[in-house]
Enzyme design. Sequence first.
Site, mmCIF file in Angstrom:
data_model
loop_
_atom_site.group_PDB
_atom_site.id
_atom_site.type_symbol
_atom_site.label_atom_id
_atom_site.label_comp_id
_atom_site.label_asym_id
_atom_site.label_seq_id
_atom_site.Cartn_x
_atom_site.Cartn_y
_atom_site.Cartn_z
ATOM 1 N N SER A 95 -11.147 8.357 -0.322
ATOM 2 C CA SER A 95 -9.710 8.405 -0.082
ATOM 3 C C SER A 95 -9.253 9.824 0.198
ATOM 4 C CB SER A 95 -8.945 7.867 -1.289
ATOM 5 O OG SER A 95 -7.557 8.088 -1.139
ATOM 6 N N HIS B 243 -10.711 6.037 3.750
ATOM 7 C CA HIS B 243 -9.522 5.362 3.234
ATOM 8 C C HIS B 243 -8.301 6.267 3.391
ATOM 9 C CE1 HIS B 243 -7.698 2.183 0.791
ATOM 10 N NE2 HIS B 243 -7.013 3.131 0.169
ATOM 11 N N ASP C 131 -4.310 6.485 2.578
ATOM 12 C CA ASP C 131 -3.189 5.946 1.802
ATOM 13 C C ASP C 131 -1.872 6.335 2.453
ATOM 14 O OD1 ASP C 131 -4.403 4.640 -0.543
ATOM 15 O OD2 ASP C 131 -5.196 6.626 -0.968
ATOM 16 N N MET D 289 2.043 6.064 2.157
ATOM 17 C CA MET D 289 3.093 5.787 1.178
ATOM 18 C C MET D 289 4.437 6.259 1.718
ATOM 19 S SD MET D 289 1.223 7.019 -2.334
ATOM 20 C CE MET D 289 -0.547 6.841 -2.573
ATOM 21 N N HIS E 232 -4.387 1.832 4.076
ATOM 22 C CA HIS E 232 -3.762 1.077 2.987
ATOM 23 C C HIS E 232 -2.271 1.394 2.998
ATOM 24 C CE1 HIS E 232 -3.377 0.497 -1.678
ATOM 25 N NE2 HIS E 232 -2.717 -0.421 -0.988
ATOM 26 N N MET F 162 1.137 1.268 1.621
ATOM 27 C CA MET F 162 1.987 1.062 0.449
ATOM 28 C C MET F 162 3.419 1.360 0.877
ATOM 29 S SD MET F 162 -0.551 2.716 -2.417
ATOM 30 C CE MET F 162 -1.528 3.629 -1.219
ATOM 31 N N MET G 103 -5.933 -3.681 -6.492
ATOM 32 C CA MET G 103 -5.594 -2.377 -7.061
ATOM 33 C C MET G 103 -6.047 -2.313 -8.512
ATOM 34 S SD MET G 103 -4.303 -0.534 -4.703
ATOM 35 C CE MET G 103 -3.792 0.837 -5.752
ATOM 36 N N GLY H 254 -5.718 9.793 -9.029
ATOM 37 C CA GLY H 254 -6.119 10.359 -10.305
ATOM 38 C C GLY H 254 -5.777 9.540 -11.532
ATOM 39 N N ASP I 223 -9.591 -0.282 -5.573
ATOM 40 C CA ASP I 223 -8.994 1.026 -5.315
ATOM 41 C C ASP I 223 -8.273 1.502 -6.559
ATOM 42 O OD1 ASP I 223 -7.648 3.245 -4.412
ATOM 43 O OD2 ASP I 223 -6.439 2.195 -2.923
ATOM 44 N N GLY J 271 -9.216 4.828 -9.651
ATOM 45 C CA GLY J 271 -10.046 5.201 -10.790
ATOM 46 C C GLY J 271 -11.527 4.915 -10.610
#
Length: 218
Positions: free
Chosen positions: A5, A28, A30, A32, A61, A63, A132, A140, A170, A172
């Site tokens: 990511s 990946h 993200d 947002m 992805h 979001m 998720m 993190g 996705d 941790g």
Amino acid sequence: MIAPSILSADFARLAEAADSVDTADWLHVDVMDAHFVPNLTLGLPVVKSLHAATALPLDCHLMIDDPDRWAPGYAEAGAANVTFHIEAANDAVQTARAIRKAGALAGLSVKPGTPLEPYLEVLREFDTLLVMTVEPGFGGQEFMAEVLPKVRLAREHVRAGHLRLFIEVDGGIASDTIEAAAEAGADVFVAGSAVFGADDPGKAVEALRAQARGSMNV
């Protein structure tokens, strides 16, 4: 499959970050919007630039609010897989079809608190299920093992032939959590800080892949 990511990479050196993980399966991304989640990252112009800068398939992805409107544009920009959230969609099936028509795989994502059972029929229209394992919005976070039953349920339906899709996790994902996710039935693993926080991101990808392969239950 390992999908590092770039949320955990240096945003000033994204092309270099992509080069450092050239043995990964997907990259990946993200997206947002500070509405669906309380964070703002990057959008379509950066995805277009990344697509031109790397040969890695982009795993976007989203979001974001109103994915029905925006998701197909990411496929048109060159993303290989475009995933959006069922919690934000008005017509998930039509959006999936539009993504596929634009040339990408279509993915559906569920938050940790969203049950999977109501969407098992809808998932027939999708190529990827993204479960998720943290609350979406920030990198993190600590891995939430309590969502793994959703991964197991999806794997059962894939084994039975009811679904044909990738099962992606996705949040941790690191050396101490990837084996549990693989045992539950995941086959695509998004890893951020575990890869880009390592001294050698490429070696981190290989190590995570080896751990997952040793634990997969597919």
